[in-house]
Scaffold this active site. Sequence first.
Site, mmCIF file in Angstrom:
data_model
loop_
_atom_site.group_PDB
_atom_site.id
_atom_site.type_symbol
_atom_site.label_atom_id
_atom_site.label_comp_id
_atom_site.label_asym_id
_atom_site.label_seq_id
_atom_site.Cartn_x
_atom_site.Cartn_y
_atom_site.Cartn_z
ATOM 1 N N CYS A 78 -46.259 46.084 -31.368
ATOM 2 C CA CYS A 78 -47.070 46.400 -30.198
ATOM 3 C C CYS A 78 -47.368 47.909 -30.121
ATOM 4 O O CYS A 78 -48.111 48.406 -30.953
ATOM 5 C CB CYS A 78 -46.399 45.831 -28.956
ATOM 6 S SG CYS A 78 -47.617 45.466 -27.686
ATOM 7 N N ARG A 136 -49.659 43.097 -22.734
ATOM 8 C CA ARG A 136 -50.704 44.143 -22.814
ATOM 9 C C ARG A 136 -50.936 44.539 -24.275
ATOM 10 O O ARG A 136 -50.922 45.716 -24.653
ATOM 11 C CB ARG A 136 -50.309 45.366 -21.969
ATOM 12 C CG ARG A 136 -50.407 45.083 -20.462
ATOM 13 C CD ARG A 136 -49.912 46.224 -19.604
ATOM 14 N NE ARG A 136 -50.632 47.472 -19.845
ATOM 15 C CZ ARG A 136 -51.836 47.755 -19.376
ATOM 16 N NH1 ARG A 136 -52.492 46.871 -18.643
ATOM 17 N NH2 ARG A 136 -52.405 48.900 -19.619
ATOM 18 N N HIS A 171 -44.190 40.713 -29.432
ATOM 19 C CA HIS A 171 -42.796 41.156 -29.288
ATOM 20 C C HIS A 171 -41.842 40.072 -29.786
ATOM 21 O O HIS A 171 -41.451 39.205 -28.996
ATOM 22 C CB HIS A 171 -42.482 41.407 -27.817
ATOM 23 C CG HIS A 171 -43.108 42.632 -27.251
ATOM 24 N ND1 HIS A 171 -42.416 43.783 -27.008
ATOM 25 C CD2 HIS A 171 -44.392 42.875 -26.894
ATOM 26 C CE1 HIS A 171 -43.229 44.701 -26.512
ATOM 27 N NE2 HIS A 171 -44.441 44.167 -26.434
ATOM 28 N N GLU A 173 -38.761 40.349 -30.370
ATOM 29 C CA GLU A 173 -37.410 40.553 -29.799
ATOM 30 C C GLU A 173 -37.264 39.869 -28.444
ATOM 31 O O GLU A 173 -36.151 39.730 -27.940
ATOM 32 C CB GLU A 173 -37.099 42.057 -29.699
ATOM 33 C CG GLU A 173 -37.718 42.794 -28.530
ATOM 34 C CD GLU A 173 -39.225 43.046 -28.659
ATOM 35 O OE1 GLU A 173 -39.832 42.592 -29.652
ATOM 36 O OE2 GLU A 173 -39.797 43.690 -27.755
HETATM 37 N N1 GLN Z 1 -50.475 48.503 -23.897
HETATM 38 C C1 GLN Z 1 -49.556 49.334 -24.596
HETATM 39 C C2 GLN Z 1 -50.275 50.489 -25.295
HETATM 40 O O1 GLN Z 1 -51.448 50.465 -25.422
HETATM 41 C C3 GLN Z 1 -48.748 48.534 -25.618
HETATM 42 C C4 GLN Z 1 -47.973 47.434 -24.915
HETATM 43 C C5 GLN Z 1 -46.699 47.026 -25.560
HETATM 44 O O2 GLN Z 1 -46.123 47.714 -26.417
HETATM 45 N N2 GLN Z 1 -46.192 45.910 -25.108
HETATM 46 O O3 GLN Z 1 -49.655 51.414 -25.693
#
Ligand code: GLN
Length: 196
Positions: A78, A136, A171, A173
Amino acid sequence: MRIGVLALQGDFALHAKALQRCGADAVEVRKPEQLHDVDGLIIPGGESTTLLKLMNEWGFVPALEKFHAAGKPIFGTCAGLIVTARDVTNPPQLSLGLIDVGVERNAYGRQRESFETGGTATLDGRRVPIEMVFIRAPRIRRVGPGVETLAAHGDEPVMARQGSVLVATFHPELTDDPTVHRYFCQMVKGREAPSA
Ligand code: GLN
């Protein structure tokens, strides 16, 4: 085998637990010098702008470039993917360029900011089910020629690898499914020097 989890910001503690379940020693990495003592590194999710700022402040950028040049495996999830990618949009921001993918941040829109789903990954030539939690999440919009897609959601890549760098938009984890961490542990194990 010792695997570090970058512990500047974001959800590092659950990655450490997942690594321990794979039989690895997990080390929370807060200073660049600690990278000498680990065989691989997870860069966790969180907020990539903040993560990048802290990485710059603590001198992690050159240290990670060296770590990567030495062939030590890195797994970015992410926000960790966003900081390792070659290019970033929405908005554009600097990144380490360790894997040749283009990512768009926060790319699922408000309605689908967070969701959990099952999917299939192809790991070492075998198709295996995996669980994925997206928060996100970014979307991988471009995959370079040297990059292998390991899992997709619909027809979009969500997990990819280029040499020693593994990335996921989700994610792993946050699930009880150990498949993805196990795969990364194998990557790290695979390049450890055989003991004499
Ligand atoms: N939305 C976050 C970003 O743009 C990433 C979100 C996440 O790591 N769960 O940095």
